[in-house]
Design an enzyme around this catalytic site. Structure first.
Site, PDB file in Angstrom:
ATOM      1  N   HIS A 138      -0.750   2.549   0.511  1.00 16.83           N
ATOM      2  CA  HIS A 138      -0.406   2.511  -1.230  1.00 16.83           C
ATOM      3  C   HIS A 138      -1.189   3.661  -2.057  1.00 16.83           C
ATOM      4  O   HIS A 138      -2.435   4.158  -1.176  1.00 16.83           O
ATOM      5  CB  HIS A 138      -1.221   1.101  -1.407  1.00 16.83           C
ATOM      6  CG  HIS A 138      -0.870   0.833  -2.923  1.00 16.83           C
ATOM      7  ND1 HIS A 138      -1.719   1.401  -3.870  1.00 16.83           N
ATOM      8  CD2 HIS A 138       0.078   0.062  -3.360  1.00 16.83           C
ATOM      9  CE1 HIS A 138      -1.154   0.631  -4.984  1.00 16.83           C
ATOM     10  NE2 HIS A 138      -0.462  -0.160  -4.884  1.00 16.83           N
ATOM     11  N   ASP A 215      -7.754  -1.850   3.629  1.00 14.12           N
ATOM     12  CA  ASP A 215      -7.178  -2.202   2.399  1.00 14.12           C
ATOM     13  C   ASP A 215      -6.573  -3.390   2.723  1.00 14.12           C
ATOM     14  O   ASP A 215      -5.551  -3.623   3.341  1.00 14.12           O
ATOM     15  CB  ASP A 215      -6.394  -1.154   2.117  1.00 14.12           C
ATOM     16  CG  ASP A 215      -5.442  -1.634   1.004  1.00 14.12           C
ATOM     17  OD1 ASP A 215      -5.303  -2.636   0.440  1.00 14.12           O
ATOM     18  OD2 ASP A 215      -4.587  -0.810   0.613  1.00 14.12           O
ATOM     19  N   GLN A 218      -2.741  -6.842   0.955  1.00 12.66           N
ATOM     20  CA  GLN A 218      -1.564  -7.723   1.169  1.00 12.66           C
ATOM     21  C   GLN A 218      -2.036  -8.519   2.349  1.00 12.66           C
ATOM     22  O   GLN A 218      -1.155  -9.567   2.304  1.00 12.66           O
ATOM     23  CB  GLN A 218      -0.421  -6.831   1.634  1.00 12.66           C
ATOM     24  CG  GLN A 218       0.158  -5.735   0.585  1.00 12.66           C
ATOM     25  CD  GLN A 218       0.967  -6.517  -0.570  1.00 12.66           C
ATOM     26  OE1 GLN A 218       0.996  -7.817  -0.165  1.00 12.66           O
ATOM     27  NE2 GLN A 218       0.794  -5.973  -1.554  1.00 12.66           N
ATOM     28  N   LYS A 241      -3.328 -11.067  -6.070  1.00 13.04           N
ATOM     29  CA  LYS A 241      -2.346 -10.971  -4.865  1.00 13.04           C
ATOM     30  C   LYS A 241      -2.550 -12.211  -3.927  1.00 13.04           C
ATOM     31  O   LYS A 241      -1.773 -12.520  -3.035  1.00 13.04           O
ATOM     32  CB  LYS A 241      -2.481  -9.836  -4.042  1.00 13.04           C
ATOM     33  CG  LYS A 241      -1.976  -8.553  -4.757  1.00 13.04           C
ATOM     34  CD  LYS A 241      -1.553  -7.205  -4.092  1.00 13.04           C
ATOM     35  CE  LYS A 241      -1.665  -5.966  -4.881  1.00 13.04           C
ATOM     36  NZ  LYS A 241      -0.206  -5.875  -5.565  1.00 13.04           N
ATOM     37  N   CYS A 379       4.575   2.222  -5.405  1.00 12.07           N
ATOM     38  CA  CYS A 379       3.214   2.851  -5.213  1.00 12.07           C
ATOM     39  C   CYS A 379       2.871   3.278  -3.812  1.00 12.07           C
ATOM     40  O   CYS A 379       1.773   3.469  -3.340  1.00 12.07           O
ATOM     41  CB  CYS A 379       2.130   1.978  -5.834  1.00 12.07           C
ATOM     42  SG  CYS A 379       2.179   1.602  -7.450  1.00 12.07           S
TER      43      CYS A 379
END
Ligand SMILES: Cc1ncc(COP(=O)(O)O)c(C=O)c1O
Lengths: 421, 150
Positions: A138, A215, A218, A241, A379
């Site tokens: 991302h 990261d 998600q 999220k 993104c």
């Protein structure tokens, strides 16, 4: 006041029972809404998720009963606010299975968590050093590193993707070396749904003595997480999220590393003592939490952790996997549809193109049928470039989605095919 | 659903599938590029200006049905117009797709874009070609800076 999260025990017991998606849906007031006379089929969960009543109630309760600043007031309201704020830290610690609450820093979200590390890390980068990321990141896991490289003369290296949208592991290993000072990659790609083999990637990095930032934006809503088992140095998540409020997230950092890094923002709460000559910094994690934080949001994030723990994260993951398999098969039967991102390990995301139809038109037609998806580059422009496409349409799944919603998605896509033939 | 029919009228679908005046223009003496960063739409407009007259317009690029049809219908609408007339048409078109059509204006075929005003997210798609034309006409130099509707 706060109820401690139930932890692993409940989840295990609950896995045994069936997943009642209709009961789950009843927890989310927004899903009662209709669009064009139909209940909204919300399939844009990778962008943000809807909030359960428990999270909304936590926000309302804070503002109606406990509103006060934290860590600085002697009165009862202040104590209550502080207690709940710190209880949320405990819930996030449990959620990630971190060793200590000192390792949980509250930030605005994944973007801020990555920026914190990338900025603090500048003190450890010099000309010729390397930062290694992957081709599926991302923008928020690209740009902060570009800025750090620009400021220090370090170079950004990128491990390529194969045709399925998986990181080329041999290439990744080959790019790790004595110049590599840190490596950062997504646990799950928001544009492709690829679940990276992060255990393997972390091991490869550690074999070269390279610290790792994951990261987890998600992954947090989809998978049970255990940062201690993963052994990564940093792990960043976003509340919004994972069914929590916007504007709040958390950065996990190994205590040793958080001690090592300099603070990145100065202000109140992050200091122990201030004179004009010298300031000594506060202990962890406060050293990284300058200024009045998003107190209500933090408490809401704690409520989201509780919600997911109570529902059972293994159970959620299993339910979503069956949904993903169902959706994949369904969409592959739609004429003209090409799936973008066909990794062996995927979670939550169905990204695709339709022959001769632009994703924007797909999105508009689906919207008119009450089906909310995202059309665009998500993104992740380098991912689009890798597949030589300007954009995709993306349906992303959450714990409240149903097969019936995916049926509506597929029917809508057939309609798109007919309209633009 | 009825609104959707207003947006994707037959004429729009037709022009999006079979865009007219598509491809480079041999005699072009003005050119501009347009991008819509949000969705990746990309367009190049080629214009042949003779004196004050827009003699011919072609375009190239890839985009959604709305932006492609808009570019295609634009080429027909401005051909033979003076520059000033083309600019006025742009202004009128913009008013049309933002839901405030100038009273008394005959939009001709461009009237099919009235439905766009119900879809604020798509206004940029409809107006990309027009912004790009504007930039091509405004440029005295043979090539203009790329414009963006973001
Ligand atoms: C993989 C990934 N990383 C990072 C982010 C950034 O998260 P946020 O905008 O919450 O900071 C996102 C959000 O889209 C994401 O999907």
């Amino acid at each position: 006041m706060a109820i401690a999260s139930s932890g692993i025990g409940t989840a295990d017991i609950e896995t045994a029972s069936a997943y009642d998606v209709e009961r789950v849906r009843a927890d989310f007031p927004l899903l009662r809404q209709t669009i064009e006379g139909q209940p909204v089929a919300y399939l844009d969960n990778a962008a943000t998720t809807q909030k359960p009543q428990a999270v909304i109630d936590a926000l309302v309760r804070f503002y109606t009963e406990d509103c006060s600043n934290i860590h600085r007031s002697v009165h009862r309201l202040g104590e209550r606010a502080t207690e709940q704020y710190e209880a949320a830290r405990g819930k996030v610690r449990t959620f990630l299975n971190a060793a200590s609450e000192r390792e949980i820093v509250f930030v605005r979200g994944t973007t801020e968590g990555i920026n914190l590390v990338a900025q603090s890390f500048r003190s450890r980068l010099a000309a010729g050093d390397e930062v290694l990321i992957t081709g599926l990141e991302h923008h928020s896991n690209i740009v902060p590193w570009q800025l750090a490289c620009e400021a220090t003369g370090a170079n950004l290296k990128v491990a390529p993707l194969n045709e399925k949208g998986e990181v080329d592991l041999d290439a990744y290993r080959g790019l790790l070396g004595s110049r590599t000072k840190i490596t950062a990659f997504a646990h799950i790609s928001n544009a492709l749904g690829t679940v990276n083999p992060i255990e393997e990637m972390i091991r490869a990095a550690h074999a070269q003595g390279v610290p790792v930032l994951v990261d987890g934006a998600q992954a947090a809503p989809h998978l049970p997480l255990d940062v201690r088992a993963l052994d990564c140095e940093f792990y960043a998540i976003s509340g919004h999220k994972m069914y929590g409020p916007t504007g709040i997230g958390a950065l996990y950092g190994k205590e040793k590393w958080l001690e090592r890094l300099p603070p990145w923002q100065g202000g109140g709460d992050m200091i122990r003592s201030v004179t004009f000559e010298k300031t000594t910094y506060n202990e962890l994690p406060y050293k990284f939490e300058a200024g009045t934080p998003n107190i209500a949001g933090t408490i809401g994030l704690g409520a989201a952790c509780d919600y997911l723990q109570a529902l059972g994260r293994e159970r959620i993951a299993r339910y979503e996997q069956t949904l993903l398999a169902y959706g994949t098969e369904l969409l592959c039967g739609v004429p003209g549809l090409r799936m973008v991102g066909t990794a062996a390990e995927k979670a939550g995301v169905l990204s695709f193109t339709m022959a001769g139809v632009h994703p924007h038109d797909v999105g508009t037609v689906l919207d008119s049928l009450g089906v909310a998806v995202r059309a665009g580059h998500h993104c992740a422009q380098p991912v689009m470039d890798r597949f030589a496409i300007p954009a995709t349409t993306r349906a992303s799944l959450g714990l409240y989605n149903t097969r019936a919603e995916l049926d509506r998605l597929a029917a809508g896509l057939r309609r798109v095919g007919e309209m633009f033939r | 659903m009825s609104q959707l029919g207003d947006l994707y009228q037959e004429l729009i679908l037709d022009h999006s599938k079979r865009p007219r005046n598509f491809g480079r223009l041999a005699g072009a003496n003005r050119m501009a590029e347009g991008f819509n960063r949000m969705c990746g739409d990309k367009i190049t407009i080629f214009v042949e200006v003779e004196g004050d007259i827009v003699k011919d317009v072609h375009f190239e690029g890839s985009g959604c049905a709305i932006s492609t049809a808009s570019a295609s219908l634009l080429t027909g609408a401005v051909k033979g117009k003076t520059r000033a007339e083309a600019e006025t048409l742009f202004e009128n078109f913009h008013n049309l797709v933002t839901g405030a059509p100038t009273p008394g204006v005959d939009f001709g075929k461009l009237a099919v874009f009235a439905g766009v005003s119900e879809y604020p997210a798509r206004v940029k798609c409809a107006s990309l070609a027009w912004h790009t034309l504007h930039s091509a006409l405004a440029a005295e130099a043979p090539e203009a800076e790329p414009v963006s509707t973001e």
